[in-house]
Design a protein around this motif. Structure first.
Motif, PDB file in Angstrom:
ATOM      1  N   VAL A 122       0.668  -1.217   0.098  1.00 56.66           N
ATOM      2  CA  VAL A 122       0.037   0.251   0.116  1.00 56.66           C
ATOM      3  C   VAL A 122       0.860   1.324   0.166  1.00 56.66           C
ATOM      4  O   VAL A 122       0.697   2.453  -0.565  1.00 56.66           O
ATOM      5  CB  VAL A 122      -0.778   0.139   1.214  1.00 56.66           C
ATOM      6  N   GLU A 123       1.784   1.133   0.777  1.00 58.39           N
ATOM      7  CA  GLU A 123       2.758   2.271   0.706  1.00 58.39           C
ATOM      8  C   GLU A 123       3.440   2.641  -0.401  1.00 58.39           C
ATOM      9  O   GLU A 123       3.822   3.798  -0.736  1.00 58.39           O
ATOM     10  CB  GLU A 123       4.074   2.109   1.949  1.00 58.39           C
ATOM     11  N   ALA A 124       4.003   1.619  -1.107  1.00 59.67           N
ATOM     12  CA  ALA A 124       4.737   1.691  -2.461  1.00 59.67           C
ATOM     13  C   ALA A 124       3.765   2.080  -3.554  1.00 59.67           C
ATOM     14  O   ALA A 124       4.368   2.470  -4.470  1.00 59.67           O
ATOM     15  CB  ALA A 124       5.289   0.468  -2.731  1.00 59.67           C
ATOM     16  N   GLY A 125       2.314   1.885  -3.385  1.00 57.35           N
ATOM     17  CA  GLY A 125       1.777   2.280  -4.583  1.00 57.35           C
ATOM     18  C   GLY A 125       1.364   1.289  -5.506  1.00 57.35           C
ATOM     19  O   GLY A 125       1.831   0.214  -5.124  1.00 57.35           O
ATOM     20  N   GLY A 126       1.066   1.671  -6.686  1.00 54.97           N
ATOM     21  CA  GLY A 126       0.629   0.678  -7.674  1.00 54.97           C
ATOM     22  C   GLY A 126      -0.796   0.601  -7.629  1.00 54.97           C
ATOM     23  O   GLY A 126      -1.361   0.416  -6.718  1.00 54.97           O
ATOM     24  N   ASP A 127      -1.330   0.079  -9.018  1.00 55.22           N
ATOM     25  CA  ASP A 127      -2.810  -0.057  -9.063  1.00 55.22           C
ATOM     26  C   ASP A 127      -2.947  -1.215  -9.874  1.00 55.22           C
ATOM     27  O   ASP A 127      -2.418  -1.250 -11.092  1.00 55.22           O
ATOM     28  CB  ASP A 127      -3.277   1.359  -9.477  1.00 55.22           C
ATOM     29  N   PRO A 128      -3.770  -2.190  -9.668  1.00 55.07           N
ATOM     30  CA  PRO A 128      -3.992  -2.519  -8.487  1.00 55.07           C
ATOM     31  C   PRO A 128      -2.928  -3.098  -7.385  1.00 55.07           C
ATOM     32  O   PRO A 128      -2.046  -3.753  -7.821  1.00 55.07           O
ATOM     33  CB  PRO A 128      -5.155  -3.606  -8.449  1.00 55.07           C
ATOM     34  N   ILE A 129      -3.409  -3.412  -6.110  1.00 51.45           N
ATOM     35  CA  ILE A 129      -2.703  -3.893  -5.047  1.00 51.45           C
ATOM     36  C   ILE A 129      -3.089  -5.297  -4.976  1.00 51.45           C
ATOM     37  O   ILE A 129      -4.257  -5.511  -4.682  1.00 51.45           O
ATOM     38  CB  ILE A 129      -2.635  -3.094  -3.699  1.00 51.45           C
ATOM     39  N   VAL A 130      -2.190  -6.250  -5.324  1.00 55.36           N
ATOM     40  CA  VAL A 130      -2.358  -7.735  -5.189  1.00 55.36           C
ATOM     41  C   VAL A 130      -1.379  -8.427  -4.101  1.00 55.36           C
ATOM     42  O   VAL A 130      -0.142  -7.971  -3.985  1.00 55.36           O
ATOM     43  CB  VAL A 130      -2.399  -8.420  -6.379  1.00 55.36           C
TER      44      VAL A 130
END
Length: 166
Positions: A122-130
């Motif tokens: 979550v902190e690193a970001g990216g979309d989506p988080i898996v």
């Protein structure tokens, strides 16, 4: 030598006053336990009522709330404190989790690893988080990846989430 404190008081106001006194005395971090109060709520009060002392959860229960909620709470506390927040997580014990919070206490080491991995994702970001692990992260709809809520700059994410459990 740096001295950290765990301020105590009968009310949240008294805890904040104790944290201010510790701040004036040069303490490094005011840690908030999670037993008779919510560690994040007390940490927020300390963050709002102080200006230089570090603020940390010491120790927040990792399984009483989702890893996603923990990550978002940590980010909000870091923003509120101006970058002074430190995230301290612990498993707690079986009775505390099961009897007090209604949360299963199976495989705590694996679940903590999963929680930390999710918080870091979550902190690193990216979309989506898996996340695939012993406790896969699921969306509120009951399946598939989740989307990270829009946030400000990455500087609002706690340093502790980047360093946690290396």
């Amino acid at each position: 030598m740096r001295l950290d404190v765990q301020p105590w008081g009968a009310t949240i106001g008294e805890v904040v006053e104790a944290a201010r006194a510790a701040e004036s005395a040069g303490a490094g971090v005011a840690w908030t336990p999670e037993l008779h109060r919510s560690a994040p709520v007390v940490a927020a009060a300390i963050a709002a009522g102080t200006s230089t002392i570090g603020v940390g959860t010491g120790i927040a229960l990792a399984f009483a709330r989702s890893a996603m909620l923990t990550a978002l709470t940590a980010a909000d506390l870091d923003e509120l404190s101006g970058g002074r927040f430190r995230l301290g997580l612990g498993t707690g014990v079986s009775r505390l989790n099961q009897d007090w919070h209604g949360v299963e206490f199976a495989k705590p080491v694996a679940r903590m690893r999963d929680s930390v991995a999710i918080i870091r994702a979550v902190e690193a970001g990216g979309d989506p988080i898996v996340h695939e692990g012993s406790d896969p992260l699921r969306s509120a709809a009951g399946g598939g990846p989740i989307r990270r809520p829009a946030r400000g700059s990455r500087s609002t994410w706690p340093r502790s989430a980047r360093r946690c459990c290396a």
